[in-house]
Write a protein that holds these residues in place. Structure first.
Motif, short mmCIF file in Angstrom:
data_model
loop_
_atom_site.label_atom_id
_atom_site.label_comp_id
_atom_site.label_asym_id
_atom_site.label_seq_id
_atom_site.Cartn_x
_atom_site.Cartn_y
_atom_site.Cartn_z
N ILE A 16 0.84 -1.20 0.00
CA ILE A 16 0.00 0.00 0.00
C ILE A 16 0.87 1.25 0.00
CG2 ILE A 16 -1.52 1.40 1.48
CD1 ILE A 16 -3.00 -1.17 2.21
N GLN A 17 1.95 1.25 0.78
CA GLN A 17 2.82 2.42 0.86
C GLN A 17 3.44 2.75 -0.50
OE1 GLN A 17 3.17 4.63 3.28
NE2 GLN A 17 1.65 3.46 4.46
N LYS A 18 3.76 1.76 -1.27
CA LYS A 18 4.31 1.99 -2.61
C LYS A 18 3.29 2.69 -3.50
CE LYS A 18 7.22 -2.16 -2.35
NZ LYS A 18 7.45 -3.52 -2.87
N LYS A 19 2.03 2.27 -3.40
CA LYS A 19 0.97 2.89 -4.19
C LYS A 19 0.68 4.31 -3.71
CE LYS A 19 -1.26 -1.61 -4.80
NZ LYS A 19 -2.42 -2.44 -4.42
N LEU A 20 0.73 4.50 -2.38
CA LEU A 20 0.48 5.83 -1.82
C LEU A 20 1.53 6.83 -2.29
CD1 LEU A 20 -0.59 4.95 1.84
CD2 LEU A 20 -2.02 5.99 0.08
N ILE A 22 2.93 6.86 -5.19
CA ILE A 22 2.53 7.24 -6.55
C ILE A 22 1.38 8.24 -6.50
CG2 ILE A 22 1.55 6.39 -8.72
CD1 ILE A 22 2.96 3.70 -8.14
N LEU A 23 0.41 7.96 -5.61
CA LEU A 23 -0.74 8.86 -5.48
C LEU A 23 -0.31 10.24 -4.98
CD1 LEU A 23 -3.30 6.35 -3.92
CD2 LEU A 23 -3.43 7.37 -6.19
N LYS A 24 0.65 10.25 -4.07
CA LYS A 24 1.14 11.53 -3.54
C LYS A 24 1.75 12.38 -4.64
CE LYS A 24 3.91 13.47 0.20
NZ LYS A 24 4.80 13.15 1.36
N ARG A 25 2.49 11.73 -5.53
CA ARG A 25 3.09 12.48 -6.65
C ARG A 25 2.03 13.07 -7.55
NH1 ARG A 25 6.92 8.12 -6.53
NH2 ARG A 25 5.92 7.05 -8.29
N ASN A 26 0.87 12.44 -7.56
CA ASN A 26 -0.25 12.93 -8.37
C ASN A 26 -1.23 13.77 -7.55
OD1 ASN A 26 -0.39 11.53 -11.30
ND2 ASN A 26 0.59 10.11 -9.85
N LYS A 27 -0.79 14.11 -6.32
CA LYS A 27 -1.58 14.96 -5.43
C LYS A 27 -2.97 14.40 -5.14
CE LYS A 27 0.90 19.12 -6.87
NZ LYS A 27 0.79 20.51 -7.41
N ILE A 28 -3.00 13.08 -4.92
CA ILE A 28 -4.27 12.40 -4.61
C ILE A 28 -4.17 11.78 -3.22
CG2 ILE A 28 -5.82 10.51 -5.22
CD1 ILE A 28 -4.97 10.90 -8.13
N ALA A 280 -8.38 4.59 -5.87
CA ALA A 280 -7.73 5.88 -6.13
C ALA A 280 -6.73 5.78 -7.27
CB ALA A 280 -7.03 6.36 -4.86
N MET A 281 -5.99 4.66 -7.33
CA MET A 281 -5.03 4.44 -8.41
C MET A 281 -5.72 4.39 -9.76
SD MET A 281 -1.82 4.12 -7.32
CE MET A 281 -0.97 3.06 -8.50
N ASN A 282 -6.93 3.84 -9.77
CA ASN A 282 -7.69 3.74 -11.02
C ASN A 282 -8.07 5.09 -11.58
OD1 ASN A 282 -7.58 0.96 -11.11
ND2 ASN A 282 -9.53 0.66 -10.03
N THR A 283 -8.15 6.12 -10.74
CA THR A 283 -8.45 7.46 -11.23
C THR A 283 -7.28 8.04 -12.02
OG1 THR A 283 -7.66 8.58 -9.21
CG2 THR A 283 -9.97 7.87 -9.28
N ILE A 284 -6.08 7.56 -11.71
CA ILE A 284 -4.90 7.99 -12.48
C ILE A 284 -4.87 7.30 -13.82
CG2 ILE A 284 -2.37 8.05 -12.57
CD1 ILE A 284 -2.36 8.01 -9.52
N ILE A 285 -5.13 5.98 -13.77
CA ILE A 285 -5.11 5.17 -14.99
C ILE A 285 -6.19 5.61 -15.96
CG2 ILE A 285 -5.40 2.82 -15.89
CD1 ILE A 285 -4.31 1.82 -13.16
#
Length: 286
Positions: A16-20, A22-28, A280-285
């Motif tokens: 989860i931390q690895k995905k978070l 990525i989300l942080k870099r995308n300001k999510i 949340a990751m799916n919103t980037i994809i």
């Protein structure tokens, strides 16, 4: 041998931390909405665990009170759910169980399948966290994953005790989604004859207990080589969380087992958080 849910959950949180990151870099910031419609100790306990864990890992968890009388105003509740569905800031929605009897499936079915992080809807984009926890335990024991694990399970006799929506049904639907022939499951409920129960349990390689009360089936019938996965939950008179079986009773009775607390429960919370992060990751994809 005891299988530690805490240890396995730790591995989930590492992912989860690895995905978070990525989300942080995308300001999510992943956000989970918990709709609460009853005020009992069990509900407050479950919600408290999720809020605490969400804060710890970096997921925003908001609890909304539907209120004791909101069931008389279903349109108001429906509008609220639809608003949450539309908001890009909200990534997951759950109705905490047990819920008010008036908060029925008609309302629950309004949840966007992409935000149904409990995985209860038939077309949900997410597998139920309870089921994911069960499969993670079986992965640990068998040292197999995905299709190889399903092939392994097809060769085993599996007894499922209980078919409730939040327990047994999640296992059934999850296995079906993964290509397992659920007709192969030996399901035990309140209507199962005693002689059939004895046959199913004594022959079972894997026993999944999802009842929510102490000793639903005589543990002395369990095979010494069996795997017991306890997902049933209830509270004793001291308001302490308990599983279907006491560790002292079964630790020498079966080959592998999980306990409550410290077993499937902590894995379920971990996979709920993972489902929210995945949404949340799916919103980037997309």
């Amino acid at each position: 041998m005891k299988i530690s849910g805490k240890e396995l959950a730790g591995e989930v949180y590492e992912d989860i931390q690895k995905k978070l990151a990525i989300l942080k870099r995308n300001k999510i910031i992943p956000q989970l909405i918990i709709a609460k419609s009853s005020n009992i100790d069990a509900v407050n306990n479950y919600i408290g665990q999720k809020v605490k864990k969400g804060e710890k890992v970096g997921i925003k968890v908001e609890v909304i009170e539907l209120g004791d009388h909101d069931y008389r105003h279903k349109m108001k509740i429906k509008e609220r759910i639809l608003q949450i569905n539309k908001s890009p800031k909200n990534h997951g929605i759950i109705f905490q169980k047990p819920s008010n009897i008036h908060i029925d499936e008609e309302i629950e079915s309004l949840i966007d399948t992409n935000k149904d992080v409990d995985g209860f809807l038939c077309m949900s984009a997410h597998k139920p966290p309870v089921y994911r926890g069960v499969m993670r335990v079986l992965e640990k024991i068998s040292n197999l994953k995905e299709k190889k694990l399903i092939s392994y399970l097809k060769k085993k006799k599996i007894a499922l005790i209980g078919r409730g929506k939040t327990g047994g049904q999640t296992v059934i639907s999850g296995l079906k989604t993964d290509g397992f022939n659920v007709g192969q499951l030996r399901i035990i409920d309140s209507k199962t004859p005693k002689n059939t129960i004895k046959e199913y349990i004594t022959e079972a390689d894997i026993i999944i207990s999802a009842v929510g009360k102490s000793n639903p089936v005589d543990f002395t019938l369990f095979s010494k080589k069996a795997i017991l996965i306890d997902i049933g939950v209830h509270f004793d008179q001291q308001n302490k969380i308990k599983g279907d079986y006491n560790e002292e009773d079964i630790k020498e009775q079966v080959g592998y087992y999980t306990t409550t607390p410290g077993g499937i429960g902590v894995l379920t919370v971990a996979y709920l958080m993972d489902n929210v992060v995945n949404a949340a990751m799916n919103t980037i994809i997309n």
